[in-house]
Design a protein around this motif. Structure first.
Motif, PDB file in Angstrom:
ATOM      1  N   PHE A  73       0.830  -1.194   0.000  1.00 26.02           N
ATOM      2  CA  PHE A  73       0.000   0.000   0.000  1.00 26.02           C
ATOM      3  C   PHE A  73       0.872   1.254   0.000  1.00 26.02           C
ATOM      4  N   VAL A  74       0.295   2.343  -0.492  1.00 25.45           N
ATOM      5  CA  VAL A  74       0.975   3.633  -0.517  1.00 25.45           C
ATOM      6  C   VAL A  74       0.913   4.235   0.884  1.00 25.45           C
ATOM      7  N   ALA A  75       2.048   4.633   1.401  1.00 30.06           N
ATOM      8  CA  ALA A  75       2.148   5.191   2.753  1.00 30.06           C
ATOM      9  C   ALA A  75       1.580   6.611   2.804  1.00 30.06           C
ATOM     10  N   LYS A  76       1.146   7.001   3.989  1.00 31.11           N
ATOM     11  CA  LYS A  76       0.720   8.388   4.195  1.00 31.11           C
ATOM     12  C   LYS A  76       1.927   9.290   3.982  1.00 31.11           C
ATOM     13  N   GLY A  77       1.723  10.389   3.283  1.00 32.54           N
ATOM     14  CA  GLY A  77       2.807  11.334   3.020  1.00 32.54           C
ATOM     15  C   GLY A  77       3.712  10.925   1.872  1.00 32.54           C
ATOM     16  N   ALA A  78       3.404   9.817   1.193  1.00 32.84           N
ATOM     17  CA  ALA A  78       4.276   9.317   0.121  1.00 32.84           C
ATOM     18  C   ALA A  78       4.394  10.309  -1.028  1.00 32.84           C
ATOM     19  N   ARG A  79       3.272  10.898  -1.432  1.00 33.22           N
ATOM     20  CA  ARG A  79       3.315  11.842  -2.553  1.00 33.22           C
ATOM     21  C   ARG A  79       4.219  13.018  -2.213  1.00 33.22           C
ATOM     22  N   GLN A  80       4.077  13.561  -1.020  1.00 31.87           N
ATOM     23  CA  GLN A  80       4.890  14.705  -0.614  1.00 31.87           C
ATOM     24  C   GLN A  80       6.367  14.310  -0.531  1.00 31.87           C
ATOM     25  N   THR A  81       6.644  13.127  -0.018  1.00 31.18           N
ATOM     26  CA  THR A  81       8.015  12.619   0.057  1.00 31.18           C
ATOM     27  C   THR A  81       8.627  12.532  -1.336  1.00 31.18           C
ATOM     28  N   LEU A  82       7.859  11.996  -2.290  1.00 32.86           N
ATOM     29  CA  LEU A  82       8.367  11.856  -3.651  1.00 32.86           C
ATOM     30  C   LEU A  82       8.534  13.201  -4.334  1.00 32.86           C
ATOM     31  N   LEU A  83       7.598  14.116  -4.104  1.00 30.51           N
ATOM     32  CA  LEU A  83       7.738  15.450  -4.685  1.00 30.51           C
ATOM     33  C   LEU A  83       9.001  16.132  -4.184  1.00 30.51           C
ATOM     34  N   GLN A  84       9.267  16.015  -2.889  1.00 26.31           N
ATOM     35  CA  GLN A  84      10.474  16.625  -2.318  1.00 26.31           C
ATOM     36  C   GLN A  84      11.732  15.979  -2.897  1.00 26.31           C
ATOM     37  N   LYS A  85      11.721  14.656  -3.015  1.00 27.31           N
ATOM     38  CA  LYS A  85      12.855  13.934  -3.591  1.00 27.31           C
ATOM     39  C   LYS A  85      13.098  14.377  -5.034  1.00 27.31           C
ATOM     40  N   ARG A  86      12.023  14.498  -5.795  1.00 27.19           N
ATOM     41  CA  ARG A  86      12.157  14.885  -7.200  1.00 27.19           C
ATOM     42  C   ARG A  86      12.577  16.345  -7.348  1.00 27.19           C
ATOM     43  N   ARG A  87      12.107  17.193  -6.460  1.00 25.35           N
ATOM     44  CA  ARG A  87      12.529  18.595  -6.509  1.00 25.35           C
ATOM     45  C   ARG A  87      14.028  18.706  -6.260  1.00 25.35           C
ATOM     46  N   GLU A  88      14.530  17.960  -5.300  1.00 24.34           N
ATOM     47  CA  GLU A  88      15.962  17.972  -5.012  1.00 24.34           C
ATOM     48  C   GLU A  88      16.750  17.416  -6.200  1.00 24.34           C
TER      49      GLU A  88
END
Length: 122
Positions: A73-88
């Protein structure tokens, strides 16, 4: 998700990237189930261990988690975590390179901004 067998990037990384794309785009919302390793391996005709390796990469990053007997399952906060990773990653891969080249060309801040605005308007 599409896999390329001709690409140099390993299949398990392509699987992880495809799942990340689905999470970022909203195709896989937080707390929803992702396709199983069996579904992925049958759909793309790959070894289930390859699919599992891609999924486990996201588990190790805290993006996915396992519900025993139910699947991943997709974890809570996963989208935000990935967005931050991709921004970096975007900063490291593109912005730093752009700034280095702009310095070599002796472009001013205003000229850089004007070029970015031009790109956004095209």
């Amino acid at each position: 998700m599409q896999l390329s067998f001709q690409e140099e990037k390993p299949l398990y990384l392509q699987i992880a990237q495809g799942l990340e794309d689905g999470i970022v785009s909203g195709a896989f919302s937080e707390e929803t189930q992702i396709p199983s390793t069996t579904e992925i391996s049958v759909t793309y005709r790959i070894n289930p261990a390859t699919a599992l390796k891609g999924i486990n990469l996201l588990v190790s990053q805290g993006v996915l988690y396992k519900k025993r007997g139910l699947g991943m399952f997709v974890a809570k906060g996963a989208r935000q975590t990935l967005l931050q990773k991709r921004r970096e990653s975007f900063y490291q891969s593109y912005v730093k390179t752009l700034i280095q080249e702009a310095k070599q060309l002796q472009l001013s801040r205003e000229e850089i901004v004007a070029l970015l605005e031009r790109g956004l308007n095209e």
